[in-house]
Design a protein around this motif. Sequence first.
Motif, PDB file in Angstrom:
ATOM      1  N   UNK A   1       0.822  -1.216   0.000  1.00 61.28           N
ATOM      2  CA  UNK A   1       0.000   0.000   0.000  1.00 61.28           C
ATOM      3  C   UNK A   1       0.857   1.266   0.000  1.00 61.28           C
ATOM      4  N   UNK A   2       1.890   1.306   0.823  1.00 53.10           N
ATOM      5  CA  UNK A   2       2.743   2.498   0.877  1.00 53.10           C
ATOM      6  C   UNK A   2       3.503   2.677  -0.431  1.00 53.10           C
ATOM      7  N   UNK A   3       3.928   1.575  -1.023  1.00 60.44           N
ATOM      8  CA  UNK A   3       4.646   1.651  -2.303  1.00 60.44           C
ATOM      9  C   UNK A   3       3.746   2.270  -3.378  1.00 60.44           C
ATOM     10  N   UNK A   4       2.497   1.834  -3.420  1.00 58.26           N
ATOM     11  CA  UNK A   4       1.543   2.416  -4.376  1.00 58.26           C
ATOM     12  C   UNK A   4       1.350   3.904  -4.117  1.00 58.26           C
ATOM     13  N   UNK A   5       1.198   4.273  -2.833  1.00 63.95           N
ATOM     14  CA  UNK A   5       0.957   5.680  -2.494  1.00 63.95           C
ATOM     15  C   UNK A   5       2.117   6.571  -2.922  1.00 63.95           C
ATOM     16  N   UNK A   6       3.331   6.048  -2.836  1.00 63.66           N
ATOM     17  CA  UNK A   6       4.521   6.854  -3.122  1.00 63.66           C
ATOM     18  C   UNK A   6       4.891   6.836  -4.600  1.00 63.66           C
ATOM     19  N   UNK A   7       4.862   5.654  -5.204  1.00 67.00           N
ATOM     20  CA  UNK A   7       5.416   5.497  -6.550  1.00 67.00           C
ATOM     21  C   UNK A   7       4.369   5.410  -7.654  1.00 67.00           C
ATOM     22  N   UNK A   8       3.104   5.157  -7.299  1.00 67.58           N
ATOM     23  CA  UNK A   8       2.052   5.158  -8.303  1.00 67.58           C
ATOM     24  C   UNK A   8       1.697   3.792  -8.857  1.00 67.58           C
ATOM     25  N   UNK A   9       0.659   3.789  -9.681  1.00 67.95           N
ATOM     26  CA  UNK A   9       0.050   2.537 -10.149  1.00 67.95           C
ATOM     27  C   UNK A   9       0.952   1.769 -11.104  1.00 67.95           C
ATOM     28  N   UNK A  10       1.622   2.463 -12.014  1.00 60.72           N
ATOM     29  CA  UNK A  10       2.493   1.781 -12.969  1.00 60.72           C
ATOM     30  C   UNK A  10       3.666   1.106 -12.256  1.00 60.72           C
ATOM     31  N   UNK A  11       4.255   1.827 -11.296  1.00 51.93           N
ATOM     32  CA  UNK A  11       5.368   1.259 -10.530  1.00 51.93           C
ATOM     33  C   UNK A  11       4.903   0.079  -9.694  1.00 51.93           C
TER      34      UNK A  11
ATOM     35  N   UNK B   1      -3.903  -5.797  -7.622  1.00 63.36           N
ATOM     36  CA  UNK B   1      -3.578  -4.382  -7.743  1.00 63.36           C
ATOM     37  C   UNK B   1      -4.778  -3.512  -7.379  1.00 63.36           C
ATOM     38  N   UNK B   2      -5.965  -3.872  -7.855  1.00 57.52           N
ATOM     39  CA  UNK B   2      -7.173  -3.117  -7.495  1.00 57.52           C
ATOM     40  C   UNK B   2      -7.382  -3.133  -5.981  1.00 57.52           C
ATOM     41  N   UNK B   3      -7.131  -4.277  -5.382  1.00 60.98           N
ATOM     42  CA  UNK B   3      -7.298  -4.436  -3.936  1.00 60.98           C
ATOM     43  C   UNK B   3      -6.341  -3.518  -3.175  1.00 60.98           C
TER      44      UNK B   3
END
Length: 310
Positions: free
Chosen positions: A235-245, A265-267
Motif C-alpha cells: 500500500x505504501x509503495x503504491x501511495x509513493x510510486x504510483x500505479x504503474x510502478x 492491484x485493485x485491492x
Amino acid sequence: MKPIINSTAEFLAVAQKHGLRLNAENVELNASGVDFLVAFATDEDGIPWVLRAPRRSDVIERAANENRVLNLLRKHLPVAVPEWRVNTEDLIAYPRLAGTPAATVNPVAKNYDWYIDQQSPSVTFVDSLAGAIAGLHTIDHDAACEAGVRVLQPVEVRQSLAKKMDQAKPLLRVSDLVWQRWQNWLADDTYWPKHSALIHGDLHPGHMLVDQDHRVTGLIDWTEAEVADPATDFAAYYAIFGESALADLLQRYQDAGGRVWPRMQDHIVELYCACPVAIAMFVLLTGDDTYLEPAQMMLSAHEQQMAGLG
C-alpha cells in the motif's frame, strides 16, 4: 511502566544500566517514529547501535510480538533484520544493520528525504524489494504460529477491518461516498485474497535498508508484523510510486515466488483508500488526536478523486 526516555542523557544512562558503554559525544536522536524515540550511537569499540525507547505503555506488548517475529525471520528471510541484544520495558537495543534507509522521514517538512531516486527507482531496488517481500510472504504459517506470531485467516482480516471501520467512522467523519466505497470493497470477494501471509505491516521506504547500489539488504521496525493480508505490504509503495510502478513491483514479486491473484492491484488501491482507518485506531488507542487532521485530509482527497471520476 517506567519513565519514558526523552533525552540523550537519559538514553546514555539507561544504556549503561544495561551494560552498553556508548560514546556520549556521538548520539543522534530521531523523533519521527510514533511508537519509539530512537537514538543512533557508537559504543567504545566503535560498533554502531540503534536504541529504541517506547513512547507509551501499549508499545511494550507489541514489542514482545516484534521480538518473536524477528527470531523467526532470522531463520528464513533473505535480507537482514535486527537482532535485539537488550529487550526491556525501558529500552530495546541492537547493533545497527549495514545499509542506508531508502528514505528518512523529515518531521519538519512532513515528507521524505530520499536516498534512492524517488522518480525512477532502479531495477536493482525494485527487484531486491520484490524478492524480500516474496521471501517474507512465503514463510510457513505453522512456523509463525509456533513462534507465537498472531495469525489471521482471510475471513478474519475482513471481519477485523469491518469492525475498525465502524469504530473509525464517527471519529473521521467519513462521507457517505467514501463509506459506500469501503463497504462495496469489503463485500466484493473478487478483490480479496484467499490466503494470508506473514507481513511486515508498515513497509515504507524508511524501513527499507539499501546498499550503495540501492539493493535492499535489510528491513527494520517490525512492530506491526503478523500473518494477515499480503496486500498490506504494497500500500505504501503504491501511495509513493504510483500505479504503474506498483504493477512492475507485483510482476517482479510474482517472478520471485510471491502469490498474486487477479485483482490484487485493485485491492491494494482500495486498501490505500482505507488507510485512514488505521490512523483512527491509533488515535483511539493513544488519545493523540494530532493525527486526525492528516487522516481527514486523505479522506477528502479520496472523495474529490472519486467525484472527479464520477
